[in-house]
Structure formats: structure tokens, C-alpha cells
Design an enzyme around this catalytic site. Sequence first.
Site, mmCIF file in Angstrom:
data_model
loop_
_atom_site.group_PDB
_atom_site.id
_atom_site.type_symbol
_atom_site.label_atom_id
_atom_site.label_comp_id
_atom_site.label_asym_id
_atom_site.label_seq_id
_atom_site.Cartn_x
_atom_site.Cartn_y
_atom_site.Cartn_z
ATOM 1 N N THR A 109 0.823 -1.211 0.000
ATOM 2 C CA THR A 109 0.000 0.000 0.000
ATOM 3 C C THR A 109 0.852 1.254 0.000
ATOM 4 O O THR A 109 0.477 2.272 -0.592
ATOM 5 C CB THR A 109 -0.935 0.004 1.231
ATOM 6 N N SER A 164 1.286 -7.344 -0.750
ATOM 7 C CA SER A 164 1.888 -8.324 0.159
ATOM 8 C C SER A 164 0.975 -9.507 0.468
ATOM 9 O O SER A 164 1.441 -10.528 0.964
ATOM 10 C CB SER A 164 2.351 -7.671 1.456
ATOM 11 N N THR A 183 1.139 -4.231 4.415
ATOM 12 C CA THR A 183 0.806 -4.540 5.807
ATOM 13 C C THR A 183 0.267 -5.959 6.006
ATOM 14 O O THR A 183 0.359 -6.502 7.105
ATOM 15 C CB THR A 183 -0.249 -3.551 6.346
#
Length: 318
Positions: free
Chosen positions: A14, A61, A94
Site C-alpha cells: 500500500t 503483500s 501490511t
Amino acid sequence: MQSKKIVILGTGGTIAGRAGNAFDNVGYTAAQVGVEELVQAIPALAAAGELITEQLAQLDSKDMTFAVWGQLAERVGYFLAREDVQGVVVTHGTDTIEETAFFLQSVLNPAKAVVLTCAMRPATSLAPDGPQNMLDAVTVARHAGAQGVTVVCAGVVHGALDVQKAHTYRLDAFSSGDAGPVAYVEEGQLKILRNWPMAKVERAQPAIKNIAFAGRPWPRVEIVMSYAGVGGTVVDALVTQGVQGLVLAGTGNGTAHRDLEAALLEAQAAGVRVIRASRCANGRVLPKTGDAFEDSRGLSPVKARIALMLALMAQGAA
């Protein structure tokens, strides 16, 4: 005396995301902005000392792979070995940052600082959190005596062994549970609360350091959760498919529904390693005499999975 370099490795996430407008903090596409562009947008980074940037990967991720982990371990290890490098910062998404942090801590156990950082808002946001997080991460990497792998987000420094994503949306989305954070970053200064991270997987550590991850098949280890009414069919299917390890995300103190427990006992008897963790966000599994399964030694299910994969890998390399 000239200060040593900080290396910033980009992997996407992000923090490197773009959205169609500055007010959209949810409908963005991750991993669109290169790490060099991220750094150039923060003049204070260059003012803090010499930087080396490298784009190692560019992905959301949630789609992290073992191949990227292997490349990351190799590049982080390479830069840490250089005398002119003080520490390494990794920009990351994250969703799986806690897993990557634990993996790097386990395989590298670095004597220098390796700092993973992230963002909850994309780079195009009206008020992005990524720039401050990157500044804070570099502050940690430059701190004298900093070592081990940490995650820095919203001014909080979390140890790799304890950090968990605890919120879906807030800027301070991470927690260190009962252990608490390692430090806070306050106006460019560190307030240190406890010791820097050290490796957890002691028994596997010597063999892990000698593993070449590139192109190496990873042992298959899966996580199964206990909940009301669960059966053992998923475990049976995984055993049939050749799974090598299973991590139980158990209720409470790592307990399992009797039907799931029966299937896990059969799997263990068939040679599958079974580790018992808890689905609770805080606390740890407390072992007792006569337990049927090995406990996770305080690790969350996702981190216990990584530890078991590395242990199986090290066992094969020994």
C-alpha cells in the site's frame, strides 16, 4: 566522520499504491510506485544521510511468495555484510509484514538493524502515512545499537517475534500484544522500552543460516483452525496431499474440537509434524505434562508455520 549508508529495499504494498483520487484510501491498487520515487518525494530522507535504493519486488503483500522471501533474505544479508552499511529498511505491504519480519529474523538474526515499514493509505492519499513511516524507519535503522528485525508503523517500533496486524483500517494497525513495543519514535528520536529482537528458532538456527533459498522447494505446512462443529476432513485431505506439517490455530490455550484433534493425532502418527498455537490475539499456549502436540512457544499460528517450515528445511539440510 562520514555516516554509513542506509539501504532501502522496495517490495510494493500500500505504501507504493495509487488510487483514482486523493480521497480514496480503500479502492487503490497496491505496488504501483517505485521505491526511488517514494524516496525522492521525502526530502528529509536525503538530508538524514546517504541512501541506497533497490526495487527488489513490486507486489501486493497478500500475494507474497517464498521466492521473494528467498531473494529478500539474500539481498538483506548481502547489504548487512557491507562495512559501509549501517542498516536496511524494507518497504512492504501490511497484510503479511509480520510474516516477512519473522522470517528475516529467523534466518538472519541480524546484528544490525533491519526495519520493515509500510502504510495503511496509498501514496496518492490526501494525507498518506507512508512518508512519516519511512522517515521513522530510517531513524530506527540509524540508531546506534539497533539490531534485529523490527516493524515500524505510526511511530511505534514492534519486534519481529511479537508484531501482529490488529486492525483492518486504522493508521496504527499493529500491536505487540502482551510483550509491548520495542520503542517509540518521537520527533526523530527513539524512546527505547525493551531489548532489540533476538532469534526464536534456536534449535534450527545453525542449519538455517546455511540454506540457499533460491530455487529450493519449501516444505508444505498448513494452518487448520478449531471452531464449533469443525471436523477432521480438511486434515485428512491435507495428509492425502502430502502435507509435511500442520499448525493448529486452537481455541483458548491451543485446544481443539475432539473430531479435529482425532484427525491431527492420526496425521501425527503418520509422520506429519503438528504444532499447537492459539487463535487468540494475546497470550501464549501454556504447555502441560501429557500434551499430545508440541506447543508453538508463544508464536502466533502464521509465525509458528514459518518456524516449522524452517525447522523442516534445516532438518533436511543437516
